[in-house]
Write an enzyme that holds these catalytic residues in place. Structure first.
Site, PDB file in Angstrom:
ATOM      1  N   ASN A  22       0.800  -1.222   0.000  1.00  0.00           N
ATOM      2  CA  ASN A  22       0.000   0.000   0.000  1.00  0.00           C
ATOM      3  C   ASN A  22       0.835   1.276   0.000  1.00  0.00           C
ATOM      4  O   ASN A  22       0.376   2.319  -0.423  1.00  0.00           O
ATOM      5  CB  ASN A  22      -0.947   0.002   1.202  1.00  0.00           C
ATOM      6  N   CYS A  51      -1.840   4.875   8.673  1.00  0.00           N
ATOM      7  CA  CYS A  51      -1.665   4.514  10.083  1.00  0.00           C
ATOM      8  C   CYS A  51      -0.352   5.073  10.614  1.00  0.00           C
ATOM      9  O   CYS A  51      -0.261   5.440  11.773  1.00  0.00           O
ATOM     10  CB  CYS A  51      -1.649   3.005  10.248  1.00  0.00           C
TER      11      CYS A  51
HETATM   12  C1  LIG Z   1      -6.513  -0.563   3.731  1.00  0.00           C
HETATM   13  C2  LIG Z   1      -5.749  -1.814   3.826  1.00  0.00           C
HETATM   14  C3  LIG Z   1      -6.076  -2.797   4.780  1.00  0.00           C
HETATM   15  C4  LIG Z   1      -7.160  -2.601   5.802  1.00  0.00           C
HETATM   16  O1  LIG Z   1      -8.432  -2.638   5.223  1.00  0.00           O
HETATM   17  P1  LIG Z   1      -9.676  -2.048   6.049  1.00  0.00           P
HETATM   18  O2  LIG Z   1     -10.858  -2.406   5.247  1.00  0.00           O
HETATM   19  O3  LIG Z   1      -9.442  -0.577   6.157  1.00  0.00           O
HETATM   20  O4  LIG Z   1      -9.664  -2.731   7.372  1.00  0.00           O
HETATM   21  C5  LIG Z   1      -5.347  -3.964   4.783  1.00  0.00           C
HETATM   22  N1  LIG Z   1      -4.347  -4.174   3.904  1.00  0.00           N
HETATM   23  C6  LIG Z   1      -4.008  -3.259   2.979  1.00  0.00           C
HETATM   24  C7  LIG Z   1      -2.908  -3.565   2.018  1.00  0.00           C
HETATM   25  C8  LIG Z   1      -4.687  -2.052   2.905  1.00  0.00           C
HETATM   26  O5  LIG Z   1      -4.331  -1.156   1.994  1.00  0.00           O
END
Ligand SMILES: *Cc1c(COP(=O)(O)O)cnc(C)c1O
Length: 388
Positions: free
Chosen positions: A151, A325
């Protein structure tokens, strides 16, 4: 001036088509899917239609999709569920040093409870090497978890090759595909995964809904008890509007994915090229080709990422340093550090993620504004003086 949103990797707006599909399920069609009366059964049917859509997008069977509250829950369930259901076979888990917090912190939780976790290194582009995975497998290994595309840096991992290694060793294989599902082709059989996490709000669906793909025959211990929903794998009355919205978002993503990926790749490359040309002492983080169509991550020397963010915000441009985060903490991104980037360069990182409403005008505006911000910040930086 209109706001420029370049943080689509953190979350996306819910498309109006999706909201429209959801609305009746708050009011007219509010029935509990567990109800025997036709009202409840209608809701149940709607859930199953959405399940088919999600399954089709990733080449799964519909009974292999379990709806849950999002990507974080799917990651938690995949890891703890497999770990505790397969304890008798072994206690070793293999993952990487660039996982999302939801995988990373779950691994640390399991380590505190007696499981052994190997965190594989990555190369300078953030790539995991399949032969490293192979070498790390022991007779006690029960699970491998590797993120599909990170991400922060957007690097797309060789999941199919790692899947081959996992399959040959007879070890369960999970991937966090929250950043890829709905954006690039994802097929659970081509990737050879047993578990795959998804989230609706990263693909223009609502927040608070996602799913875990669980290959038939995979042993998992459920941790929500008190209801037979989702075939007993997740108790609790279903989030019917959320599930309907997820299904609609997936349907739209499927139709538009290839064209949109091409459009975003063009804009992404224009932004990268422009920034590299206009700002010196800057580098691109992540793989130049094997990367998400919408991800730009740069490190700007002698500048703090937070300062760039604040200055961009004054121009009504939303961006991020690393993940959402970690942007509230001043620790440099562990993902960038794992790639061998120095703490100073990691502190100067900026992530710009593009999406459905990003236009070429917006990219040009960023290219006009950011070099000025960097020059201004460097003029105030004692670190930069010696460089001129
Ligand atoms: C956003 C994200 C998550 C968490 O997803 P949520 O639906 O916000 O709990 C987990 N893994 C990756 C790679 C993300 O980008």
């Amino acid at each position: 001036m209109k706001r420029i949103y370049l943080d689509y990797a953190a979350t996306t707006p819910t498309r109006s088509e999706v909201v429209r599909a959801m609305l009746p399920y708050f009011t007219d069609a509010f029935g509990n899917p567990s109800g025997i009366y036709s009202y409840g059964q209608e809701a149940k049917g709607t859930i199953e239609e959405a399940r088919v859509k999600v399954a089709e997008l990733i080449g799964a069977r519909d009974e292999e999709i379990v709806f849950m509250s999002g990507g974080a829950e799917a990651d938690n369930f995949a890891l703890t569920g497999v770990a505790y259901a397969n304890e008798s076979k072994g206690n070793h888990i293999i993952t990487t040093s660039i996982e999302h917090h939801a995988v990373m912190e779950t691994c640390k939780f399991l380590e505190r409870r007696g499981f052994l976790v190997t965190y594989l290194p990555v190369d300078k582009y953030g790539l995991v090497t399949p032969s490293d995975v192979k070498r790390a497998i022991t007779s006690k290994t029960i699970l491998i978890s590797v993120i599909h595309a990170n991400n922060e840096i957007g690097t797309i991992e060789p999941i199919a090759e790692i899947g081959k290694v996992a399959k040959e060793a007879g070890v369960y294989f999970h991937t966090d595909a929250v950043q890829t599902v709905g954006h690039i082709p994802v097929n659970v059989n081509e990737l050879r995964v047993d578990l795959l996490s998804m989230s609706a709000h990263k693909l223009y669906g609502p927040k608070g809904i996602g799913a875990l793909y669980i290959r038939r025959g995979t042993k998992l211990l459920s941790f929500l008890h008190g209801g037979e929903q989702e075939r007993g794998r997740r108790a609790g009355t279903e989030n019917v509007p959320g599930i309907v919205g997820f299904g609609r978002a997936v349907e739209l993503a499927k139709q538009e994915m290839s064209e949109e990926a091409e459009r975003l790749t063009y804009l992404r490359d224009k932004l990268i090229k422009g920034l590299l040309e206009r700002i010196d002492h800057i580098c691109l983080n992540g793989h130049p080709q094997e990367r998400l169509p919408n991800n730009v991550n740069i490190s700007v020397d002698f500048v703090e990422g937070e300062s760039m963010l604040l200055n961009l915000d004054l121009e009504d441009i939303c961006a991020s340093t690393g993940s959402a985060c970690s942007s509230s903490s001043l620790e440099p991104s562990y993902v960038l550090l794992a790639m061998g980037i120095s703490p100073e360069q990691a502190h100067g990182s900026l992530r710009l993620t593009l999406g459905k409403w990003t236009t070429e005008d917006e990219i040009e505006r960023v290219l006009d504004i950011l070099p000025g911000i960097v020059a201004k910040l460097r003029a105030m930086s004692p670190l930069f003086r010696g460089q001129r």
